[in-house]
Scaffold this active site. Structure first.
Site, PDB file in Angstrom:
ATOM      1  CD  GLU A 120      56.817  82.076  77.420  1.00 17.92           C
ATOM      2  OE1 GLU A 120      56.591  81.723  76.143  1.00 17.92           O
ATOM      3  OE2 GLU A 120      56.894  82.731  78.056  1.00 17.92           O
ATOM      4  CG  ASP A 122      57.625  83.020  80.818  1.00 13.29           C
ATOM      5  OD1 ASP A 122      57.938  82.348  79.904  1.00 13.29           O
ATOM      6  OD2 ASP A 122      57.012  84.153  80.609  1.00 13.29           O
ATOM      7  CD  GLU A 124      60.547  86.197  80.872  1.00  7.33           C
ATOM      8  OE1 GLU A 124      60.441  85.780  80.415  1.00  7.33           O
ATOM      9  OE2 GLU A 124      59.236  86.532  81.693  1.00  7.33           O
TER      10      GLU A 124
END
Length: 301
Positions: A120, A122, A124
């Site tokens: 992953e 990210d 955010e």
């Protein structure tokens, strides 16, 4: 006397303008000199993405997608194609006010293809309380699992603008050599490939979502989502997703982050990134001495 007063006034105005200009420059990154988002065409949402969950909490209006979280559900979307490298971005506008516990995200992942053992990358936005800024968290993890054994590689920033006032462009450039995070085409973080064990190599999809992460999102879970402020909304537009898909030939060339065909950042881009990391970065996992850095060997120089 009048001429003297006029001269003093003019000098005062000049000094004020110099001070104002220097103050603005002190709190705004220098130009990166190159704008990779301008090299990538926008993608129609319905051609490039599909709803992943919470369809009743998604709405398209004049080419902008709104997703929201309330007591019943959040919402998420996913790219139709998996990629093994590329440029992935969107213009995003966040909700002002109390948003503690709420995560708004744009990220790459293969969690559905490799559950419990996925990669992953990210971007955010960690919700906040009244009077405090959003935190933009970037993260990379490799072959992570959902059982608490994820090795996070977080770098966090307080942006030099208010992300609730207007749309800003956030992007990830993933190549076989490095991952670069951008805000309005300014590189804020570069994560180079130092080994196959610390870099995502398997194809990933592009996702976006809004969800309740009250257990950790805001000041390590101190402040929770308060649904008297629902719905919590996020708006996305100007979607970009281009690169080598999982089905592309081996001759597919990765997207470049700079004017150089090699893809490496220019000196001017590095200067802009250093400014951001000096003035806006509030957490760097490599500088967190409470962590076991034998698990993050890329932190060693």
């Amino acid at each position: 006397m009048k001429m003297g007063n006029s001269l003093i006034s003019l000098l005062s105005i000049f000094h004020l303008l110099v001070f104002w200009g220097s103050s603005v420059n002190a709190y705004w990154p220098p130009s990166p000199g190159y704008w990779p988002s301008s090299k990538v065409s926008s993608l129609n949402f319905y051609k490039g993405f599909r709803n992943l969950w919470g369809p009743q909490h998604q709405r398209m209006d004049q080419n902008a997608l709104t997703i929201w979280l309330d007591r019943t559900s959040g919402s998420g979307f996913k790219s139709v194609k998996p990629f093994r490298s590329g440029y992935f971005g969107a213009n995003i506008k966040l909700q002002p006010g109390y948003t503690a516990g709420v995560i708004t995200s744009l990220y790459l992942s293969n969690n559905e293809a490799h559950p419990g053992f996925h990669d992953e990358v990210d971007i955010e936005f960690l919700g906040t309380t009244f009077g405090k800024p959003y935190t933009l968290q970037t993260n990379v993890y490799i072959r992570g699992s959902g059982d608490g054994k994820i090795i996070g590689r977080e770098m966090k920033f307080h942006l030099w603008f208010d992300p609730t006032k207007e749309f800003h462009h956030y992007a990830i450039l993933w190549s076989p050599r490095e991952i670069i995070f951008f805000v309005d085409d300014i590189p804020i973080r570069r994560y180079p490939k130092k080994s196959a064990y610390t870099f995502p190599l398997r194809p990933m999809w592009l996702y976006g979502s809004i969800w309740d992460a009250s257990t950790w999102a805001t000041e390590n879970g101190k402040y929770k989502a308060d649904y008297k402020y629902q719905p919590f909304t996020a708006k996305y537009t100007n979607f970009k997703a281009i690169g080598c898909t999982a089905y592309s030939s081996s001759r597919c060339r990765p997207v470049s982050a700079s004017p150089y065909r090699s893809g490496g950042l220019s000196r001017q881009q590095y200067q802009a990134m250093r400014w951001v990391q000096t003035h806006s970065m509030v957490y760097n996992y490599c500088k967190d001495y409470k962590r076991d850095h034998s698990l993050t060997p890329e932190c060693r120089r």
